[in-house]
Every structure is written in structure tokens, then in C-alpha cells.
Design an enzyme around this catalytic site. Sequence first.
Site, PDB file in Angstrom:
ATOM      1  CG  HIS A 161      -0.341   0.031   2.511  1.00 37.34           C
ATOM      2  ND1 HIS A 161      -0.230   1.201   3.198  1.00 37.34           N
ATOM      3  CD2 HIS A 161       0.241  -0.921   3.262  1.00 37.34           C
ATOM      4  CE1 HIS A 161       0.398   0.970   4.342  1.00 37.34           C
ATOM      5  NE2 HIS A 161       0.684  -0.311   4.402  1.00 37.34           N
ATOM      6  CB  ALA A 162      -0.022   4.801   0.457  1.00 35.37           C
TER       7      ALA A 162
END
Lengths: 96, 590
Positions: free
Chosen positions: A27-28
Site C-alpha cells: 500500500h501507500a
Amino acid sequence: MEYGVSRAEEGQEVSVTVFVRDELGMHARPAARLAQAARRYRSRIILEYEDMTADAKSVLDILFLAAGRGAPLTLRCAGEDAREAAEVLEALFNEE
Amino acid sequence: MARAVLHGIVVSTGIAIGKGFFVNKNPESARHELVPLDRIESEAARLQDAVDTVAAEFAEARARLPGDLRRHADVLTSHLLICTDPRLGGEALRRVREQRMNAEWALEESVARIADIFNALSSPYIRDRIEDVRLVTDRLFQRLSGACAPHPTGGERGILLAHDLTPTDVVDLPIERIAAFAVAQGGGTSHTGLLARSLHIPAVIGVFGLRKEIFDGDLLIVDGLKGKLLVDPSEAELAAYSDLREQYAIYRKRVAAYAVHPAETEDGVQVSVLANVESAAEAEGVLSAGGEGVGLVRTEFGYITRSSLPGEEDLYEEYAGLAAALAPRKVTFRTLDVGGDKVFSRGKVSEEANPALGLRGIRYCVRHQDIFRTQLRAILRAGAHGNVSMMFPLISGLSELRLAKSILNEAKQELDDADVPFDPHIPVGIMIELPSAVFMADALAREVDFFSIGTNDLIQYTLGADRGNRHVAHLYQPLHPSIVRAIKQVVDMAHKTGISVCVCGEMASDPYCLPILLGMPVDELSLAPQSIPAIKHLIRRSHARQSRKLLDQALFASTANAINNMVRQAVHSAFPEDVGFFVSQLGVNR
């Protein structure tokens, strides 16, 4: 080490298999960490996952892989600092 | 004469004179054009320059962050990486060079491709990152439009102009150099007013024609009393307004001197004057303005300023802080009032054809009970730290009220079971904003502890006119006979049942509405802290008995005009020197 590593060296190209450890997948935050680290090298750095490839210097590209926890990724580095890049980025995957 | 006079809605009072400067322009208006061959490289350079500058801004913002804001630093790092991502700027540059698109168009195309890929992903954690891409792109657009340098020339303070101001925009504004705000957008910008009021500078929103009539560097007068913006004023206008600005400052100082004393009419009737606030940060301002408590906490602010839904602990901390800071004075929390004109970024309200009549207020909360319960528990727990009340917005009738109360009772039970301290006897009221609630006031009064009349919505829903729509704004009449009668009916029903009535809309700070409200009589007025000293000053020189007479006459009147004329006469003869320093919705000031 509980993860598998295969390494093939052909001249200036180094490739390593790494696994996504983060619970939420790539994810980010881990994507940002990876892209940030990759940009420090002049080598061309590619991530392969299933039939997709991503430019490891592009946080968006890494996100597009949508690699979940445990996914095996192939990290390919080609260029003058390929070896160092592969080692540092591989270590990044092994951090908690 | 000024070159142009624009009109808007005052959200913070005052007079300012200065040069205008835009901080953001509407990014939707990005132009699409084919770049001539000989200008391609300069267009590419323009894009590259925007990317470099915005990236440098992110890096600089990150460097300025104090160490304990690590999470925020992560966000800035990720924005910096997106900004310089080959997929975004690199792709756009390729489009400029290969397809001769202008920079804005090329960037738009890049974002559209990125959005397509994101939308196809199944993980919501990753899919939501498109919001980051948009945020970064917005800044790039701003930079490309050359509108990003919020720096008024010289040492003078300037007038900040914007299409819209988001909480993010507000964070990095050069606050000390802003003399006033003027914003084109109408709704959803409550933080503009909040910020302006805390800075004691005027702010006007919903300004029609802002972009068209004003250029960076134009000399402007912001009339934050009548809601006007004078572009390129004449010498005479400048002289008149700098005079008014001075007189207004003197007037404010004079009324502020007595602010903390109670407000009692000449014939001995005391009226509670409370404050409308949006965050705990305002507590001190409430006290110094002479607020006797808070009649309305607009809790939406704590939601729209966060990028994700706040948890119970976040809310509890904020609410308990406000309650404790003002104890033993009362603090009335209005439960989440989203939907309609209020933007809600995370629990996004679906597109509705008619939002004002759609899923908003209590309707939204009973639909999203997890969000509602979290807030109810936070308010109940805050009750252990002060004198806390709560009220539900947009109640249309009894069954809705009973449903909300049953959820509240469940929340109490949960807290009780978990041995968490809270106030089990928290007074519960409702907002009277819908005509149906006016008609049902007698029945509703028996099941709540107080009423609070939200006059802005009550007027809009009763007259069916949106004040922000210039085609029908003239129909929005606070003293229309139907409104006066509606308020009278609500007050009568409440008092018959023995509960109190607060008025918390803009009518509460309108000098022309004051005698009508005193005549009802309403028990409490709740208004922007900024307006409290002056309204108290007027109450002290009012007569309850005369106000009652005026109201009786108004109840017999059959047009808004007739009532407006009545109150104009009464107020001008009672407070001839004061009325010029007030904001009025009546249009009788103009």
C-alpha cells in the site's frame, strides 16, 4: 531466513525475489518507501509480479501491482550500481 | 465610482481595503489547446517548472514539520513522490511533445489514465490513493495557472481571493499578510468564516463574478457589513470607507468593554446570549466576547477537516476539552449535520438530485448508525466534564425523534455496561428547521428538553427559496409573516410545555430581527462570538414590553415589506448610531 531468495547475476543485471511482508499489501507507505529508495540509484529498476511489470521509481506503478501480503515480486536492477541497489532494496523488504 | 461592485454573504464582519491576490482559481476551467510546433519546448518547460516548484514546496513543507508530526511527514513524502512520478509528469511531458497538448490538458490526460488503472484495482486501500493523485494535480494546476504565489506586494496586507478555500489551503496561507477574504463559492466553506473570525478580519463568501471582475493586484474594498466588494474604488469611496473602517473599530472597542456583563433589557428582562462555534479552539474567544455558553457546536467541522472519519476518542477529547473549558456554562452539541450543502469527504454522500430535500441531518445519522453512535458516545462522555446538552438537526416529526433517542439510549447502555463515565441525564433537544416540526411543535415539546430554532434552514424550507441562488434570493425574507408566525407558534408551544427556546440562526445576530425575537420572547440567542458584544449592547438598550408590542403588530401584518418597514422604523429610532455597524439579511440597510 524464512523467505526464499534466488539470485542470478548477468553482468550488470541483478535480480532478486522478495516477498511483500506488510499486512495490507503493497500500500501507500511501503510503496513510497520503495520508490524513494529506488530513486537513489541510476540503475533501471523493475518489479515483476505475475504478468505485470512496474518501474520501481514510480510510486504509482508500484501501487498498480496491487500486490497483497506474501506476494512474490521479482526485483530486476540493471546498470552501474545494480548490485548495491538490489541489496539495499532487498533489505527494505525484509524490515519489519 | 468603483469599476465594479460585487455582492456576497458576510461570514465575518469588518471593513478592509487592499490589493487583491488570488490563491486558487477554478481548476475545472483548464483549457485544452494544441500547442504550435515552435512553442512545444517552452510548453514542456512550463510543465516541468510546475512539477519542480510544487515538488520543492512539498519538500520544504516536510522540512518545516516539527518532529512529532511524523505521520504527516509520510503524507508529504508520498505527495512529493507522486508529484515527481514518471507516470504523472513524465507521461504528461510526453503528451506535450508527441501530441502537442498544452500542459493542463496533458496533465488531465495523465490523471485520467491513472484513475482508470486505480479504479480497476480491488483493494480499497490502494484505490483511495487516487485522492492523493488528485490533490497533487490540483496544486500543479494552480501552479500552471500562475496563481500560486499568495504574496501581496510590498509590506501591505492584501485581500485574499479564491474560488474556494479548503482547510488544506488555509494551513499554509501567509496569515499575517491577509486583510480580508473574498471567496466565490457559497456553501461548504464554513472554515473560511471560522478562520476570518478568529483573525478578526472580514470575509465575504458566495461572491458572484469574482473571477471575471477582479485581477491580481486590483485595489479592493471589502465591505464586510453589507456584503459588498468594490473593485477599483474612486477617491471618494476610499475616503468614505477608510472613515467607516475607523469608526467601526472604535464602535467594536466600545461594545467590547461591556461584553462580559449580562444582557438585560431596560425593563429588566434577561436574555442569555450564547455562541455558535465549530471547534474547541474557540472556547477562549467565546469567553472574551461575553458568551454565556455555547448554544450551537457545529460538529461537522471536526469531520470535514480530517481525511478519515474521526474515532470516538478523537471526538471525546475535543468535546470534553470544550465542555471543561467553558464549565459551568452550558455547551450544546448539534449532532452531525452533513449532506445537503455540507461537503463530507470520507463518508461521501451519494449524488442526489435534490440534496436540500435529501439524505442530510438526522436522516444521514440514522442511516449511518455507526458514525452516529460514535459521536453520541463521545458527547455523552464529554458530559462528565461540564454542562453538556445535545440536539438533533432536521427533525421532521416524532417518529424520527424517537428513533434518534432510542439509538441514544442504546449508546448510554453501552457506556454503562462498559463502566465508562458519562452524563446519563444529558438534556436532549431538537433543531426546529422544517415547517413540519413547527406544526408538530406541541407534540415534539413533550418529548425533548429544549428547542433550538435554526432560522436559516427554517426560512429556506418555509419559503422554498435558496439564499445562495441569485434568481430567488429576494424571496428569502427572514421577517416574512410566515416566519414570524412560525417562530411565535414554536415559542408558545415550548413555553406551554415548560421548555426553553434558543434561536441560533443568523436572525440572532441581526439587529432588525432582535425586537421581534425579544417580543416572542425567546429565552436564548446563539450567534457568532464576534457578534456577541454588539448584540448584548443593543439588548441592554431594548425594552421587552415595546418589543412585545412590535411583535403583536407584526403578527397582524400580511407582507414581509410591511414588517420590514415596521422594524426598520423601530430600530432606526432606537439605535440610530448602531445599525450601520451590523450585518443584516433584511436588505433594509442598503
